[in-house]
Design a protein around this motif. Structure first.
Motif, PDB file in Angstrom:
ATOM      1  N   GLU A 119     -14.047  22.118  36.006  1.00 49.80           N
ATOM      2  CA  GLU A 119     -13.593  22.584  37.318  1.00 49.80           C
ATOM      3  C   GLU A 119     -12.066  22.595  37.349  1.00 49.80           C
ATOM      4  O   GLU A 119     -11.439  21.534  37.434  1.00 49.80           O
ATOM      5  N   VAL A 120     -11.454  23.760  37.310  1.00 49.69           N
ATOM      6  CA  VAL A 120     -10.005  23.841  37.458  1.00 49.69           C
ATOM      7  C   VAL A 120      -9.649  23.635  38.928  1.00 49.69           C
ATOM      8  O   VAL A 120     -10.280  24.217  39.819  1.00 49.69           O
ATOM      9  N   GLU A 121      -8.654  22.788  39.190  1.00 54.55           N
ATOM     10  CA  GLU A 121      -8.284  22.472  40.573  1.00 54.55           C
ATOM     11  C   GLU A 121      -6.773  22.270  40.687  1.00 54.55           C
ATOM     12  O   GLU A 121      -6.125  21.779  39.758  1.00 54.55           O
ATOM     13  N   LEU A 122      -6.258  22.622  41.859  1.00 50.39           N
ATOM     14  CA  LEU A 122      -4.893  22.267  42.212  1.00 50.39           C
ATOM     15  C   LEU A 122      -4.891  20.815  42.674  1.00 50.39           C
ATOM     16  O   LEU A 122      -5.574  20.469  43.644  1.00 50.39           O
ATOM     17  N   ALA A 123      -4.127  19.977  41.966  1.00 49.62           N
ATOM     18  CA  ALA A 123      -3.973  18.572  42.352  1.00 49.62           C
ATOM     19  C   ALA A 123      -2.675  18.406  43.127  1.00 49.62           C
ATOM     20  O   ALA A 123      -1.643  18.972  42.769  1.00 49.62           O
ATOM     21  N   VAL A 124      -2.750  17.643  44.200  1.00 54.65           N
ATOM     22  CA  VAL A 124      -1.593  17.330  45.030  1.00 54.65           C
ATOM     23  C   VAL A 124      -1.277  15.847  44.859  1.00 54.65           C
ATOM     24  O   VAL A 124      -2.175  15.004  44.981  1.00 54.65           O
ATOM     25  N   VAL A 125      -0.023  15.526  44.556  1.00 55.27           N
ATOM     26  CA  VAL A 125       0.399  14.130  44.437  1.00 55.27           C
ATOM     27  C   VAL A 125       1.238  13.782  45.665  1.00 55.27           C
ATOM     28  O   VAL A 125       2.195  14.492  46.001  1.00 55.27           O
ATOM     29  N   ILE A 126       0.866  12.715  46.328  1.00 57.01           N
ATOM     30  CA  ILE A 126       1.515  12.313  47.567  1.00 57.01           C
ATOM     31  C   ILE A 126       2.858  11.641  47.267  1.00 57.01           C
ATOM     32  O   ILE A 126       2.970  10.853  46.321  1.00 57.01           O
ATOM     33  N   GLY A 127       3.863  11.962  48.085  1.00 59.27           N
ATOM     34  CA  GLY A 127       5.193  11.377  47.904  1.00 59.27           C
ATOM     35  C   GLY A 127       5.640  10.503  49.055  1.00 59.27           C
ATOM     36  O   GLY A 127       6.524   9.666  48.896  1.00 59.27           O
ATOM     37  N   GLN A 138       2.930  19.003  59.594  1.00 55.74           N
ATOM     38  CA  GLN A 138       3.677  17.887  59.023  1.00 55.74           C
ATOM     39  C   GLN A 138       3.278  17.587  57.579  1.00 55.74           C
ATOM     40  O   GLN A 138       3.992  16.876  56.871  1.00 55.74           O
ATOM     41  N   ALA A 139       2.142  18.120  57.146  1.00 56.97           N
ATOM     42  CA  ALA A 139       1.498  17.614  55.940  1.00 56.97           C
ATOM     43  C   ALA A 139       2.291  17.848  54.658  1.00 56.97           C
ATOM     44  O   ALA A 139       2.426  16.952  53.814  1.00 56.97           O
ATOM     45  N   LEU A 140       2.818  19.044  54.475  1.00 53.86           N
ATOM     46  CA  LEU A 140       3.459  19.369  53.202  1.00 53.86           C
ATOM     47  C   LEU A 140       4.746  18.574  52.978  1.00 53.86           C
ATOM     48  O   LEU A 140       5.217  18.470  51.841  1.00 53.86           O
ATOM     49  N   ASP A 141       5.308  17.998  54.032  1.00 56.23           N
ATOM     50  CA  ASP A 141       6.476  17.125  53.873  1.00 56.23           C
ATOM     51  C   ASP A 141       6.120  15.824  53.163  1.00 56.23           C
ATOM     52  O   ASP A 141       7.023  15.075  52.764  1.00 56.23           O
ATOM     53  N   HIS A 142       4.835  15.566  53.001  1.00 58.12           N
ATOM     54  CA  HIS A 142       4.376  14.324  52.365  1.00 58.12           C
ATOM     55  C   HIS A 142       3.961  14.535  50.906  1.00 58.12           C
ATOM     56  O   HIS A 142       3.411  13.627  50.281  1.00 58.12           O
ATOM     57  N   VAL A 143       4.249  15.717  50.373  1.00 54.59           N
ATOM     58  CA  VAL A 143       3.846  16.057  49.004  1.00 54.59           C
ATOM     59  C   VAL A 143       5.000  15.826  48.040  1.00 54.59           C
ATOM     60  O   VAL A 143       6.113  16.330  48.258  1.00 54.59           O
ATOM     61  N   ALA A 144       4.743  15.088  46.963  1.00 56.58           N
ATOM     62  CA  ALA A 144       5.743  14.902  45.911  1.00 56.58           C
ATOM     63  C   ALA A 144       5.716  16.044  44.918  1.00 56.58           C
ATOM     64  O   ALA A 144       6.752  16.406  44.344  1.00 56.58           O
ATOM     65  N   GLY A 145       4.537  16.603  44.677  1.00 57.23           N
ATOM     66  CA  GLY A 145       4.432  17.680  43.715  1.00 57.23           C
ATOM     67  C   GLY A 145       2.995  18.082  43.468  1.00 57.23           C
ATOM     68  O   GLY A 145       2.051  17.523  44.042  1.00 57.23           O
ATOM     69  N   TYR A 146       2.856  19.052  42.577  1.00 60.59           N
ATOM     70  CA  TYR A 146       1.553  19.645  42.275  1.00 60.59           C
ATOM     71  C   TYR A 146       1.314  19.617  40.767  1.00 60.59           C
ATOM     72  O   TYR A 146       2.249  19.665  39.960  1.00 60.59           O
ATOM     73  N   ALA A 147       0.028  19.583  40.400  1.00 62.69           N
ATOM     74  CA  ALA A 147      -0.346  19.554  38.989  1.00 62.69           C
ATOM     75  C   ALA A 147      -1.705  20.210  38.819  1.00 62.69           C
ATOM     76  O   ALA A 147      -2.428  20.463  39.796  1.00 62.69           O
ATOM     77  N   ILE A 148      -2.060  20.485  37.572  1.00 64.91           N
ATOM     78  CA  ILE A 148      -3.401  20.964  37.240  1.00 64.91           C
ATOM     79  C   ILE A 148      -4.316  19.760  37.074  1.00 64.91           C
ATOM     80  O   ILE A 148      -3.964  18.781  36.408  1.00 64.91           O
ATOM     81  N   ALA A 149      -5.504  19.836  37.664  1.00 66.78           N
ATOM     82  CA  ALA A 149      -6.543  18.831  37.431  1.00 66.78           C
ATOM     83  C   ALA A 149      -7.813  19.523  36.968  1.00 66.78           C
ATOM     84  O   ALA A 149      -8.116  20.638  37.396  1.00 66.78           O
ATOM     85  N   GLY A 179      -2.215  17.340  34.554  1.00 63.84           N
ATOM     86  CA  GLY A 179      -0.941  17.751  33.981  1.00 63.84           C
ATOM     87  C   GLY A 179      -1.054  19.081  33.236  1.00 63.84           C
ATOM     88  O   GLY A 179      -2.029  19.797  33.397  1.00 63.84           O
ATOM     89  N   PRO A 180      -0.042  19.424  32.443  1.00 56.53           N
ATOM     90  CA  PRO A 180       0.979  18.542  31.864  1.00 56.53           C
ATOM     91  C   PRO A 180       2.103  18.124  32.815  1.00 56.53           C
ATOM     92  O   PRO A 180       2.663  17.055  32.682  1.00 56.53           O
ATOM     93  N   TRP A 181       2.451  19.001  33.770  1.00 57.19           N
ATOM     94  CA  TRP A 181       3.615  18.757  34.610  1.00 57.19           C
ATOM     95  C   TRP A 181       3.216  18.262  35.987  1.00 57.19           C
ATOM     96  O   TRP A 181       2.158  18.619  36.506  1.00 57.19           O
ATOM     97  N   LEU A 182       4.084  17.481  36.599  1.00 59.02           N
ATOM     98  CA  LEU A 182       4.115  17.314  38.042  1.00 59.02           C
ATOM     99  C   LEU A 182       5.316  18.114  38.518  1.00 59.02           C
ATOM    100  O   LEU A 182       6.464  17.780  38.192  1.00 59.02           O
ATOM    101  N   VAL A 183       5.064  19.185  39.272  1.00 62.07           N
ATOM    102  CA  VAL A 183       6.108  20.128  39.656  1.00 62.07           C
ATOM    103  C   VAL A 183       6.405  19.940  41.142  1.00 62.07           C
ATOM    104  O   VAL A 183       5.492  19.956  41.979  1.00 62.07           O
ATOM    105  N   THR A 184       7.676  19.776  41.468  1.00 56.44           N
ATOM    106  CA  THR A 184       8.062  19.503  42.844  1.00 56.44           C
ATOM    107  C   THR A 184       7.857  20.736  43.727  1.00 56.44           C
ATOM    108  O   THR A 184       7.883  21.878  43.249  1.00 56.44           O
ATOM    109  N   PRO A 185       7.652  20.520  45.027  1.00 60.60           N
ATOM    110  CA  PRO A 185       7.314  21.633  45.924  1.00 60.60           C
ATOM    111  C   PRO A 185       8.336  22.756  45.954  1.00 60.60           C
ATOM    112  O   PRO A 185       7.971  23.928  46.135  1.00 60.60           O
ATOM    113  N   ASP A 186       9.614  22.448  45.772  1.00 58.23           N
ATOM    114  CA  ASP A 186      10.619  23.503  45.823  1.00 58.23           C
ATOM    115  C   ASP A 186      10.442  24.517  44.706  1.00 58.23           C
ATOM    116  O   ASP A 186      10.834  25.684  44.851  1.00 58.23           O
TER     117      ASP A 186
END
Length: 274
Positions: A119-127, A138-149, A179-186
């Motif tokens: 199952e390919v999924e977008l993973a969200v890591v909380i910041g 307000q939610a996306l302000d709490h995201v540190a980055g995104y990764a493949i899961a 992974g491989p990357w945790l990519v920041t929201p910007d």
């Protein structure tokens, strides 16, 4: 900014990549973990030593999370291929944090398995801690980055041996390559416009976009914050599109198979199945 963790399991070194150079973050933080992300991560790599990552194992891009929260049937076409109606509220289940492995590590078919699935999924890591958020705005302000899961699943365990919940089929060892990357929201931009794809042995399986999510990333974070506290470093798997073996269109995984997963801007995974 892109974060990477390199080295043997349990001994990974934190690395950042700003598009030009790889910097060793060991002098700044012990790891890419909740505490580091809560501080805002690395904003500037000036003065940090470079590191050559060539030939080094790539680990999951965030240290062992406190929780891996997952959302089921969050793409309408996947719900349909599973024989279910689209949910009216997010379906939530947990995976054991020790399922998280690197993006190129082997995935082990569990003892007695007959229905191991990808199952390919977008993973969200909380910041930032998310607790009782007032609205999805307000939610996306709490995201540190995104990764493949890869929410690897054993469907017999999940659906027949479940006792009414899914975690038995989700928490087998190695069942969450990240992974491989945790990519920041910007760098990612809007999370609802990302293409995601998967292959098994080079043959296409999934090909969709996060625009087809039933519940958006922002909605999920807001919704979950009403029921649980999301802490920095926690991982949220946001659901998978159609094209899995559960559909009946493809065989389940067998020893010797190779899974490949890709999401726009987040890189590519490759996992051999043992």
């Amino acid at each position: 900014m892109r974060y990477l963790r390199v080295g043997e399991p349990g001994r990974e070194r934190p690395v950042a990549f700003d598009g030009e150079r790889y910097a060793d973050l060991s002098g700044v933080t012990a790891d890419i973990d909740g505490a580091f992300l809560a501080r805002g991560g690395a904003r500037d790599l000036a003065g940090l030593p470079e590191i050559d990552v060539t030939g080094l194992r790539v680990g999951p891009p965030v240290a062992r999370p406190g929780v891996v929260l997952c959302v089921g049937q969050n793409y309408a076409a996947h719900a349909a291929e599973s024989g279910a109606e689209a949910p009216s509220s997010p379906i939530v289940f947990y995976k054991a944090p020790n399922t998280v492995v690197g993006p190129y590590d082997d995935v082990i078919i569990p003892r007695g398995s007959t229905m191991t699935d990808w199952e390919v999924e977008l993973a969200v890591v909380i910041g930032r801690r998310a607790r009782y958020l007032d609205s999805p705005d307000q939610a996306l302000d709490h995201v540190a980055g995104y990764a493949i899961a890869n929410d690897v699943s054993e469907r017999h365990f999940q659906l027949t041996e479940s006792g009414g919940q899914w975690s038995k089929g989700k928490s087998c060892e190695t069942f969450n390559p990240l992974g491989p990357w945790l990519v920041t929201p910007d760098e990612v931009g809007h999370p609802q416009s990302l293409g995601l794809r998967s292959w098994v042995n080079g043959e296409p399986r999934q090909d969709s976009t996060t625009a087809d999510m039933i519940f958006s990333v922002a909605y999920l974070i807001w919704h979950l914050s009403q029921f649980t506290v999301l802490d920095p470093g926690d991982v949220l798997n946001t659901g998978t599109p159609q094209g899995v073996a559960l559909s009946g269109r493809f065989p389940y995984l067998a020893s010797g198979d190779v899974m490949e997963l890709e999401i726009d801007g987040l890189g590519r995974q490759r996992n051999a199945v043992l």
